[in-house]
Design an enzyme around this catalytic site. Structure first.
Site, PDB file in Angstrom:
ATOM      1  N   ARG A  65     -30.992  -9.505  68.885  1.00  0.00           N
ATOM      2  CA  ARG A  65     -30.130  -8.634  69.696  1.00  0.00           C
ATOM      3  C   ARG A  65     -30.945  -7.580  70.426  1.00  0.00           C
ATOM      4  NH1 ARG A  65     -24.412  -7.353  70.254  1.00  0.00           N
ATOM      5  NH2 ARG A  65     -23.874  -9.096  68.893  1.00  0.00           N
ATOM      6  N   ARG A 112     -25.253   0.140  63.185  1.00  0.00           N
ATOM      7  CA  ARG A 112     -24.458   0.228  64.413  1.00  0.00           C
ATOM      8  C   ARG A 112     -25.295  -0.049  65.673  1.00  0.00           C
ATOM      9  NH1 ARG A 112     -20.519   5.450  65.124  1.00  0.00           N
ATOM     10  NH2 ARG A 112     -18.923   4.515  66.446  1.00  0.00           N
ATOM     11  N   THR A 124     -24.013 -12.956  67.530  1.00  0.00           N
ATOM     12  CA  THR A 124     -24.913 -13.896  68.200  1.00  0.00           C
ATOM     13  C   THR A 124     -25.055 -15.192  67.411  1.00  0.00           C
ATOM     14  OG1 THR A 124     -26.788 -12.756  67.183  1.00  0.00           O
ATOM     15  CG2 THR A 124     -26.184 -12.121  69.432  1.00  0.00           C
ATOM     16  N   ALA A 151     -20.536  -6.161  64.552  1.00  0.00           N
ATOM     17  CA  ALA A 151     -20.708  -6.648  65.922  1.00  0.00           C
ATOM     18  C   ALA A 151     -19.610  -6.151  66.861  1.00  0.00           C
ATOM     19  CB  ALA A 151     -20.781  -8.173  65.954  1.00  0.00           C
ATOM     20  N   GLU A 191     -19.704  -0.142  68.627  1.00  0.00           N
ATOM     21  CA  GLU A 191     -21.142   0.069  68.774  1.00  0.00           C
ATOM     22  C   GLU A 191     -21.592   0.610  70.131  1.00  0.00           C
ATOM     23  OE1 GLU A 191     -23.289  -3.262  66.096  1.00  0.00           O
ATOM     24  OE2 GLU A 191     -21.772  -4.037  67.472  1.00  0.00           O
TER      25      GLU A 191
END
Length: 776
Positions: A318, A350, A450, A519, A721
């Site tokens: 990520r 986060r 992801t 997420a 987030e």
């Protein structure tokens, strides 16, 4: 739908379902649950060494300590000595002959009282054959051992673009980690059941993972383990995989003794034993033209992962996915280096790597603007993704929902950016020691796990014969307002008042195989699953009403707390009672899986994200260049949440996320000594933002009139987030203030956390570079 419907159940502010309990102290957390008779308390003995072979361990004093009932070692584990979240097998409950970080668990004690267990745990005598530990990214790069496979994103011909670029520069940025500092620490309570069954109350974001890990350790089927979570006192990612140790040891003691058991860490041990946000070292090589447009860029993101993989593979991925932030990179190579160190395994936090990736990308923008003498905002705008072209990411996903151009334009106008920038330059010219800084930074954050298979959710909706509704789903409540949002969805579907919907604890026996509440996908996934369940029941009620009253189905309409059937209206509860008497099922599960997403990690191509959430912030700071101390004077935020399900909840998430991000980038510093011992393990040495650190002037607004173009729950967008990264504007404002010491001739290269000490050191570096002499 008639105008008479309860449109106010969604898209309107609703109070958090537990708000009154939070402020009155009535909210029940794990440690507040009445303790079963005879309950035991668990604690652990830990390693004093960061890397060593255990040559001897004498626990005789532990076993004979007052009130001790049981001592557990690695030999007492019936199943796997492993609590790794992906069952990799590299994260032991107890160190198996060799310790890998200072504070690693070696054994556990169960005693009649918590005090007795803690005292006894300190009595173990352990002999070590010490080895040289690998503690930071620099040492780990030399050792060159990764905890998981490095990945790479590639688009275009980076080497050729760099070679042909008119301008080119290289640099390295370091960024620190971050402690979650949830108000409620790690805690679990286990109650033994019949045969091989056990009930575990866990403060966790991922009940199914706790269920899985406990079943593996006890060597029982997952169906024998029930995990329940009503609420957490904060999580921030720190209770995704890190909750396992407390849950596993409580369950082990409960099954060994036949007595309930609880394990609660205190703040010091919690900080020492559990993982943090990954700290990174980012190398960059960028080529660009006279206008500041990026021709090519090469990134290497090296992270301190700790002793095991944990979630580092996905976190590093990520980071790569977000190095572009809002900027089109025609030629880019972005690689990860997830390094093994003799420190606690770092974990989810986060943003999950996204903030670190974005911070590296923003440093490149800052470097370019200083190299060319341009306003950083202008360089940012010139590199923004386009709407119809220049819109493919380094992972080959097309950006289809781009609102960053108009969002930034609106914020620059509403914050009076240009005028304030000029005023700050005049202030700095007139003041020798106090310097102001201003920065506007954007955010583009991808929404979805992801790992594609995690993008699924289940829900259970029950309507009882009196018309009351019970709701259960796989999401967990950690204060973020997920439960009230999903309850609003169900109330909206049935057109009943929100207090008709009973929120219940997340329970693996009710909704199985759940994904973590992480997420930023909690409302997206669980809201859609709950909607699906409600619509199944609603369809049954429509069919029943049409048949029972002899009208076409089109003449059955749900109105506020009642149902219009032909020319008559029936109270909702009466229709439900009639349906029950007619043997109509009033219970249903619902399921949802996110569409369109896919990603191949081997090729670095796909569509890992369903959509993007956008935002931007303008921060203004004042720095005392004699001491490095500073204050954040004003912050303006404009954030995209689509069509908000609950604006009050979303505003709270934006404000809280920003402040937490500001802490990560300014005051929160993790420090290990040369023996690998964490020295900042309490509020006395680790400084999270307080109310006094809040910007004096904080202006937050949600972007209006922008429904999510994708089919999310009522066209809303995730909000958990993305706001954290709005705080990057604070770091860049500090950099702007520092740069003014030398009239913005060079990039200060301010790393994070930007503590006053680091700010002062950076100011001194700027002064020395410019030959300005020492400060008085």
């Amino acid at each position: 739908m008639s105008e008479d419907t309860i449109a106010g159940q969604i898209h309107h502010s609703r109070v958090h379902d537990s708000a009154h309990k939070h402020v009155s102290g009535e909210a029940v957390y794990i440690d507040d649950i009445p303790e079963p008779a005879g309950m035991l308390h668990v604690y652990v003995g830990t390693s004093a060494s960061a890397r060593a072979k255990i040559t001897g361990m004498d626990l005789s004093a532990v076993r004979t300590a007052p009130d001790v009932v049981l001592v557990l070692t690695v030999d007492d584990i019936p199943g796997k000595n492993d609590i790794s979240p992906l069952s990799v097998g590299d994260d032991p409950i107890f160190a198996p002959g060799e310790v890998s970080f200072a504070g690693q668990a070696l054994f556990a004690v169960a005693a009649e009282t918590r005090d007795a267990a803690r005292r006894a745990a300190r009595l173990g005598k352990v002999d070590y054959d010490e080895r040289e530990p690998v503690l930071d990214v620099g040492q780990a790069r030399e050792a060159a051992v990764c905890v998981t496979e490095p990945h790479r994103l590639q688009r275009g011909d980076t080497a050729a673009a760099l070679a042909a670029a008119k301008h080119r520069l290289q640099g390295r940025m370091t960024m620190g980690g971050q402690e979650h500092f949830y108000l409620e620490g790690q805690v679990a309570m286990a109650v033994p059941g019949e045969d091989d069954e056990v009930l575990v109350y866990s403060s966790t974001q991922h009940p199914t993972e706790i269920q899985t890990v406990v079943s593996h350790v006890l060597e029982v089927p997952a169906s024998a383990v029930t995990v329940e979570t009503r609420r957490m006192g904060g999580g921030f990612g720190g209770k995704e995989s890190q909750a396992s140790l407390c849950a596993v040891l409580a369950a082990l003691v409960a099954k060994r003794t036949g007595r309930a058991a609880k394990f609660r860490l205190d703040r010091d041990e919690d900080m020492i034993l559990t993982g943090k946000r990954h700290d990174f070292e980012v190398d960059y090589d960028v080529g660009f033209d006279d206008d500041g447009r990026i021709a090519g860029v090469d990134f290497v993101f090296a992270s301190r992962c700790g002793i095991s993989a944990d979630l580092s593979s996905a976190i590093n991925d990520r980071a790569l996915f977000h190095a572009d932030n809002c900027y089109y990179l025609d030629n880019a190579t972005i690689a990860s280096l997830p390094l093994k160190t003799n420190t606690v395994s770092n974990t989810a936090f986060r943003g999950f790597g996204g903030p670190q990736g974005m911070l590296g990308g923003e440093r490149v923008i800052e470097e370019i603007s200083f190299a060319l003498g341009l306003d950083p905002l202008e360089v940012r705008k010139r590199n923004f993704y386009g709407r119809t072209d220049r819109n493919v990411t380094p992972y080959h996903q097309t950006v289809e929902d781009n609102v960053i151009h108009e969002l930034v334009a609106e914020l620059a106008d509403s914050s009076d950016y240009a005028r304030r920038q000029q005023g700050i330059r005049e202030f700095n010219s007139a003041n020798q020691w106090l310097k102001k800084g201003l920065a506007l930074t954007p955010v583009k954050f991808g929404i979805s796990f992801t790992a594609t298979h995690l993008n699924q959710a289940g829900a259970l909706v029950n309507i009882y014969a009196d018309g009351s509704i019970q709701l259960n789903h796989g999401g967990t409540e950690m204060g973020q307002g997920l439960f009230i949002k999903v309850a609003q969805v169900v109330a909206q579907e049935f057109q009943v008042d929100i207090d008709h919907v009973r929120i219940t604890a997340t329970n693996t026996a009710k909704v199985p195989n759940t994904s973590a509440t992480a997420a930023s996908s909690g409302s997206d996934l669980n809201g859609m699953a709950a909607q699906a369940a409600a619509r199944i029941i609603k369809e049954r009620l429509i069919v029943f009403a049409a048949d029972h009253y002899g009208v076409p189905r089109q003449q059955v309409e749900f109105l506020p707390n009642r149902v219009r059937i032909g020319n008559q209206e029936v109270p909702f509860a009466d229709l439900v009672k009639a349906a029950y008497m007619a043997r109509v099922s009033l219970s249903s599960t619902g399921f949802y899986k996110t569409p369109k997403i896919h990603f191949d990690p081997d090729t670095g191509r796909g569509r890992p994200f369903f959509y993007f959430a956008y935002g931007a912030a303008v921060s203004e700071v004042t720095v005392d260049t004699l001491t490095g101390e500073y204050r954040v004077d004003r912050v303006d935020i404009l954030h995209d949440v689509g069509r908000s399900l609950n604006p009050a909840i979303d505003m709270g998430q934006v404000e809280g996320g920003f402040i937490q991000g500001m802490g990560w980038l300014t005051t929160e510093e993790l420090w290990w000594d040369d023996k690998g011992r964490l020295r900042t393990h309490a509020p006395s040495t680790y400084k999270i933002p307080t109310c006094g650190d809040r910007p004096k002037d904080l202006r937050v607004k949600l972007l209006a009139g922008r429904d999510n173009p994708e089919e999310t729950i009522y066209r809303s967008k995730a909000v958990g987030e993305p706001p954290l990264m709005l705080a990057i504007s604070v770091l860049h404002a500090l950099s702007d203030a520092i740069a003014s010491v030398a009239d913005h001739r060079h990039c200060p290269r301010l790393d994070s956390p930007a503590t006053p000490e680091r700010v002062l050191a950076t100011i001194e570096n700027v002064r020395r570079r410019e030959g300005l002499g020492n400060r008085p």
